[in-house]
Design an enzyme around this catalytic site. Structure first.
Site, PDB file in Angstrom:
ATOM      1  N   ARG A 125       0.855  -1.177   0.000  1.00 34.70           N
ATOM      2  CA  ARG A 125       0.000   0.000   0.000  1.00 34.70           C
ATOM      3  C   ARG A 125       0.898   1.237   0.000  1.00 34.70           C
ATOM      4  O   ARG A 125       2.080   1.149   0.330  1.00 34.70           O
ATOM      5  CB  ARG A 125      -0.906   0.009   1.231  1.00 34.70           C
ATOM      6  CG  ARG A 125      -1.860  -1.189   1.318  1.00 34.70           C
ATOM      7  CD  ARG A 125      -2.677  -1.130   2.602  1.00 34.70           C
ATOM      8  NE  ARG A 125      -3.641  -2.216   2.704  1.00 34.70           N
ATOM      9  CZ  ARG A 125      -3.386  -3.401   3.273  1.00 34.70           C
ATOM     10  NH1 ARG A 125      -2.190  -3.620   3.806  1.00 34.70           N
ATOM     11  NH2 ARG A 125      -4.312  -4.346   3.316  1.00 34.70           N
ATOM     12  N   LYS A 169      -2.212  -2.170   7.463  1.00 26.12           N
ATOM     13  CA  LYS A 169      -3.629  -1.957   7.726  1.00 26.12           C
ATOM     14  C   LYS A 169      -4.102  -2.935   8.793  1.00 26.12           C
ATOM     15  O   LYS A 169      -3.818  -4.128   8.734  1.00 26.12           O
ATOM     16  CB  LYS A 169      -4.426  -2.157   6.426  1.00 26.12           C
ATOM     17  CG  LYS A 169      -5.884  -1.751   6.536  1.00 26.12           C
ATOM     18  CD  LYS A 169      -6.568  -1.834   5.189  1.00 26.12           C
ATOM     19  CE  LYS A 169      -8.021  -1.383   5.267  1.00 26.12           C
ATOM     20  NZ  LYS A 169      -8.688  -1.461   3.949  1.00 26.12           N
ATOM     21  N   HIS A 203      -2.419   2.975  -6.201  1.00 24.86           N
ATOM     22  CA  HIS A 203      -2.867   1.774  -5.482  1.00 24.86           C
ATOM     23  C   HIS A 203      -3.190   0.640  -6.454  1.00 24.86           C
ATOM     24  O   HIS A 203      -3.194  -0.531  -6.065  1.00 24.86           O
ATOM     25  CB  HIS A 203      -4.090   2.099  -4.620  1.00 24.86           C
ATOM     26  CG  HIS A 203      -4.482   0.988  -3.684  1.00 24.86           C
ATOM     27  ND1 HIS A 203      -3.748   0.675  -2.561  1.00 24.86           N
ATOM     28  CD2 HIS A 203      -5.527   0.120  -3.720  1.00 24.86           C
ATOM     29  CE1 HIS A 203      -4.326  -0.346  -1.934  1.00 24.86           C
ATOM     30  NE2 HIS A 203      -5.400  -0.698  -2.616  1.00 24.86           N
ATOM     31  N   ARG A 211      -0.853  -2.315  -6.599  1.00 20.27           N
ATOM     32  CA  ARG A 211      -1.052  -3.424  -5.640  1.00 20.27           C
ATOM     33  C   ARG A 211      -2.048  -4.431  -6.209  1.00 20.27           C
ATOM     34  O   ARG A 211      -1.826  -5.649  -6.119  1.00 20.27           O
ATOM     35  CB  ARG A 211      -1.532  -2.852  -4.307  1.00 20.27           C
ATOM     36  CG  ARG A 211      -1.873  -3.894  -3.243  1.00 20.27           C
ATOM     37  CD  ARG A 211      -2.203  -3.180  -1.934  1.00 20.27           C
ATOM     38  NE  ARG A 211      -2.991  -3.985  -1.024  1.00 20.27           N
ATOM     39  CZ  ARG A 211      -2.492  -4.836  -0.132  1.00 20.27           C
ATOM     40  NH1 ARG A 211      -1.178  -5.005  -0.060  1.00 20.27           N
ATOM     41  NH2 ARG A 211      -3.278  -5.516   0.677  1.00 20.27           N
ATOM     42  N   HIS A 254      -4.139  -9.709   3.767  1.00 27.11           N
ATOM     43  CA  HIS A 254      -5.592  -9.716   3.934  1.00 27.11           C
ATOM     44  C   HIS A 254      -5.990 -10.598   5.116  1.00 27.11           C
ATOM     45  O   HIS A 254      -5.451 -11.709   5.274  1.00 27.11           O
ATOM     46  CB  HIS A 254      -6.286 -10.246   2.675  1.00 27.11           C
ATOM     47  CG  HIS A 254      -6.258  -9.276   1.534  1.00 27.11           C
ATOM     48  ND1 HIS A 254      -6.474  -9.644   0.224  1.00 27.11           N
ATOM     49  CD2 HIS A 254      -6.052  -7.937   1.499  1.00 27.11           C
ATOM     50  CE1 HIS A 254      -6.401  -8.590  -0.556  1.00 27.11           C
ATOM     51  NE2 HIS A 254      -6.145  -7.537   0.193  1.00 27.11           N
ATOM     52  N   TYR A 259      -9.643 -11.157  -6.863  1.00 28.58           N
ATOM     53  CA  TYR A 259      -8.708 -11.179  -7.988  1.00 28.58           C
ATOM     54  C   TYR A 259      -8.920 -12.399  -8.878  1.00 28.58           C
ATOM     55  O   TYR A 259      -8.526 -12.372 -10.048  1.00 28.58           O
ATOM     56  CB  TYR A 259      -7.264 -11.124  -7.477  1.00 28.58           C
ATOM     57  CG  TYR A 259      -6.994  -9.874  -6.676  1.00 28.58           C
ATOM     58  CD1 TYR A 259      -6.955  -8.628  -7.294  1.00 28.58           C
ATOM     59  CD2 TYR A 259      -6.804  -9.919  -5.303  1.00 28.58           C
ATOM     60  CE1 TYR A 259      -6.734  -7.471  -6.566  1.00 28.58           C
ATOM     61  CE2 TYR A 259      -6.581  -8.775  -4.564  1.00 28.58           C
ATOM     62  CZ  TYR A 259      -6.548  -7.550  -5.203  1.00 28.58           C
ATOM     63  OH  TYR A 259      -6.340  -6.404  -4.477  1.00 28.58           O
TER      64      TYR A 259
END
Length: 314
Positions: free
Chosen positions: A131, A156, A262, A265, A288, A297
């Protein structure tokens, strides 16, 4: 009261961005109700504000959720007056969106339009799936050339993880670290040379902030006062530095997709999937929490893989 919000946020080690977001929505809530103190309000007023955001302001589901989280935090953790069930709350329906992904040729074309440190930032974000803020806050000690990995700290959700360090970036990163070391040496000679440390590490390790290991890989161009002492410290570069450079490079490359930095990514994850990397590995590299988040994805790849339009056979 907003100072109390900040105190509780910092006590719970919430990120500065989360703190800023909470303060923003709480301020909006107070102004919406004519500057009444939240102590005099409750669930009905919160419902009215959130429904206004949905029906009058037409905000997205994520923005309404941010506002809801801020107000639940205010009443539960700061005022200690839980809101309870809000039956009249109208939630914005969350839309299922497929992320914008750049083809490999498009990534190459955009990076070819970038130069210097901002190009290295963008290459690292694409090569490691970072990120923007994770790239900006990398420190010298987080780069492991021998292991070929990057250690991402406090990503995150305040989570640490390990991701790839592309071999092709070893040499330019080493050159960048030499520049950081020279800049750090100059700062020390002028009585500065500090790097801001998280939490209470500055008190636990007083000399750490002056060490090269804790300096940012992509430092700011200016020195700023830090902490109660007011001594000059060098923070990391601003997110907007690479964001602006990427937009300009995208336009020069003639790429018309609605792509931001972004998007690199998203492209990292999608291209790994196309190369045959398993989805669980990609989830770990991206950091994640849920595999369901990473599964988006697979939609980008599988919808068009090995499928030909009937128009082509006419």
């Amino acid at each position: 009261m907003l100072d109390q919000v900040s105190i509780v946020c910092r006590r719970r080690h919430l990120s500065p961005r989360t703190e800023d977001s909470y303060r923003f929505w709480i301020r909006k809530f107070i102004y919406f109700h004519g500057k009444r103190h939240p102590n005099t309000m409750g669930g009905p007023e919160v419902e009215a504000f959130l429904n206004h955001l949905a029906s009058e302001r037409h905000l997205s589901a994520s923005s309404q959720t941010q506002a809801l989280n801020a107000l639940v935090f205010l009443y539960d953790s700061v005022l200690e007056q839980p809101l309870g069930e809000m039956a009249g709350l109208k939630r914005v329906q969350r839309r299922h969106r497929v992320p914008v992904v750049l083809a490999r040729e498009e990534v190459k074309a955009i990076l070819g339009q970038m130069t210097g440190v901002v190009r290295l930032m963008a290459e690292l974000m694409y090569g490691a799936g970072l990120r923007v803020n994770e790239c900006m806050t990398l420190r010298v000690k987080d780069i492991d050339f021998s292991g070929g990995v990057l250690n991402v700290r406090s990503g995150k959700g305040a989570k640490d993880r390990t991701t790839l360090l592309p071999e092709r970036l070893h040499a330019p990163l080493k050159q960048q670290l030499l520049r950081v070391a020279e800049l750090h040496k100059q700062d020390l000679s002028h009585g500065a040379g500090l790097a801001p440390l998280p939490s209470a590490l500055a008190r636990k390790y007083p000399s750490a902030s002056t060490s090269l290991a804790w300096q940012f890989v992509f430092p700011s161009a200016v020195l700023r006062p830090w902490g109660e002492s007011g001594r000059l410290a060098r923070w990391h570069a601003s997110d907007s530095t690479v964001q602006r450079a990427f937009r300009e490079a995208r336009d020069r490359a003639g790429i018309h997709k609605h792509a931001s930095v972004h998007t690199l990514r998203h492209s990292f994850a999608t291209h790994l999937l196309a190369f045959g990397t398993d989805i669980r590995t990609i989830q770990l590299l991206l950091g994640h929490r849920s595999l369901q988040t990473t599964m988006i994805y697979t939609h980008v790849i599988e919808v068009t893989r090995n499928v030909a339009s009937p128009f082509d056979s006419l």
